[in-house]
Design a protein around this motif. Structure first.
Motif, mmCIF file in Angstrom:
data_model
loop_
_atom_site.group_PDB
_atom_site.id
_atom_site.type_symbol
_atom_site.label_atom_id
_atom_site.label_comp_id
_atom_site.label_asym_id
_atom_site.label_seq_id
_atom_site.Cartn_x
_atom_site.Cartn_y
_atom_site.Cartn_z
ATOM 1 N N THR A 90 0.840 -1.204 0.000
ATOM 2 C CA THR A 90 0.000 0.000 0.000
ATOM 3 C C THR A 90 0.870 1.247 0.000
ATOM 4 N N THR A 91 0.440 2.247 -0.776
ATOM 5 C CA THR A 91 1.133 3.533 -0.767
ATOM 6 C C THR A 91 0.204 4.615 -0.222
ATOM 7 N N ASN A 92 0.794 5.603 0.409
ATOM 8 C CA ASN A 92 0.032 6.697 1.009
ATOM 9 C C ASN A 92 -0.280 7.745 -0.061
ATOM 10 N N GLU A 93 -1.202 7.388 -0.945
ATOM 11 C CA GLU A 93 -1.597 8.268 -2.039
ATOM 12 C C GLU A 93 -3.112 8.194 -2.213
ATOM 13 N N ASN A 94 -3.664 9.204 -2.867
ATOM 14 C CA ASN A 94 -5.112 9.265 -3.057
ATOM 15 C C ASN A 94 -5.567 8.298 -4.149
ATOM 16 N N PHE A 95 -6.575 7.523 -3.813
ATOM 17 C CA PHE A 95 -7.132 6.567 -4.775
ATOM 18 C C PHE A 95 -8.179 7.262 -5.646
ATOM 19 N N ILE A 141 -3.817 3.631 -1.743
ATOM 20 C CA ILE A 141 -3.812 2.814 -2.972
ATOM 21 C C ILE A 141 -3.197 1.461 -2.633
ATOM 22 N N VAL A 142 -3.993 0.427 -2.737
ATOM 23 C CA VAL A 142 -3.525 -0.945 -2.492
ATOM 24 C C VAL A 142 -3.166 -1.559 -3.840
ATOM 25 N N LEU A 176 7.384 6.862 -4.243
ATOM 26 C CA LEU A 176 6.482 5.717 -4.055
ATOM 27 C C LEU A 176 6.389 5.456 -2.543
ATOM 28 N N PRO A 177 5.569 6.265 -1.823
ATOM 29 C CA PRO A 177 5.528 6.206 -0.359
ATOM 30 C C PRO A 177 4.794 4.944 0.156
ATOM 31 N N ALA A 185 2.695 -2.603 8.619
ATOM 32 C CA ALA A 185 3.149 -1.223 8.455
ATOM 33 C C ALA A 185 4.663 -1.138 8.473
ATOM 34 N N VAL A 186 5.193 -0.242 7.644
ATOM 35 C CA VAL A 186 6.642 -0.005 7.616
ATOM 36 C C VAL A 186 6.895 1.470 7.888
#
Length: 211
Positions: A90-95, A141-142, A176-177, A185-186
């Motif tokens: 998963t990235t911390n971005e808007n889907f 975003i998964v 690519l967060p 979680a990382v």
């Protein structure tokens, strides 16, 4: 005493009949030899035909092993890559909903963006070929991806691949967060961190151990 004339005439008639019979037997002998020659000729032809059949049979026997050998070589040839599916992060971005469509420009751009992970995976596993985006879902975003490796090589297990992605996260925070790898979680250092829900559980377990 002289013999009568009729005796001499009878004697000459008998001698003439004997001479004619001898001539006839001499003339009929050659046809018998000709018939014999004609009978032996077909035998020679039959022998020749048998030799031709033997030659044809030998040709068939020689070509059959060659066809079998070709079939064996083809059945052992394989170049299909080995695929490890369901690699999720998963990235911390808007889907956005257009990520649900694999033909959209957003999905294609996202497919290119995750290629940033490939050098890290290839460095750890030289037989690695490529990382492919299979689908996206919401929750930031998964990403559901699959990794392709070369044919006839030993491939790593999925846990090892997750470890590489977690370590790569610290180098990709700006582009690519990655925040979760396989639901774990990382942090920015690329190591797994304990979730807020898990922390109280560890405290309770520690207290029970002292009692």
């Amino acid at each position: 005493m002289a013999l009568p004339t009729w005796i001499w005439a009878l004697t000459l008639t008998i001698l003439s009949a004997q001479l004619i019979s001898a001539d006839n037997s001499t003339m009929t002998a050659p046809p018998s030899n000709s018939t014999s020659n004609q009978t032996s000729a077909p035998a020679a032809i039959q022998t020749t035909g048998s030799a031709a059949n033997q030659t044809s049979a030998q040709t068939t026997i020689q070509t059959t092993p060659s066809a079998a050998s070709t079939s064996t070589v083809q059945s052992t040839t394989s170049s299909a890559p080995q695929i490890i599916p369901n690699i999720v992060f998963t990235t911390n971005e808007n889907f956005t909903t257009d990520l649900l469509n694999s033909s959209s420009a957003a999905f294609q751009n996202r497919s290119i963006k995750i290629k940033q992970l490939e050098p890290f995976i290839r460095s750890a596993f030289p037989s690695f070929n490529s990382l492919t985006l299979v689908s996206c879902s919401s929750g930031s975003i998964v990403h559901n991806t699959s990794a392709a490796f070369g044919a006839n090589v030993t491939v790593p297990n999925i846990t090892s691949i997750y470890s590489v992605i977690s370590n790569a996260a610290k180098n990709l925070t700006a582009t690519l967060p990655i925040t979760f790898v396989n639901g774990i979680a990382v942090n920015s250092a690329g190591t797994a961190r304990t979730s807020l829900l898990a922390a109280p559980c560890l405290v309770v377990m520690s207290l029970l151990a002292w009692q």
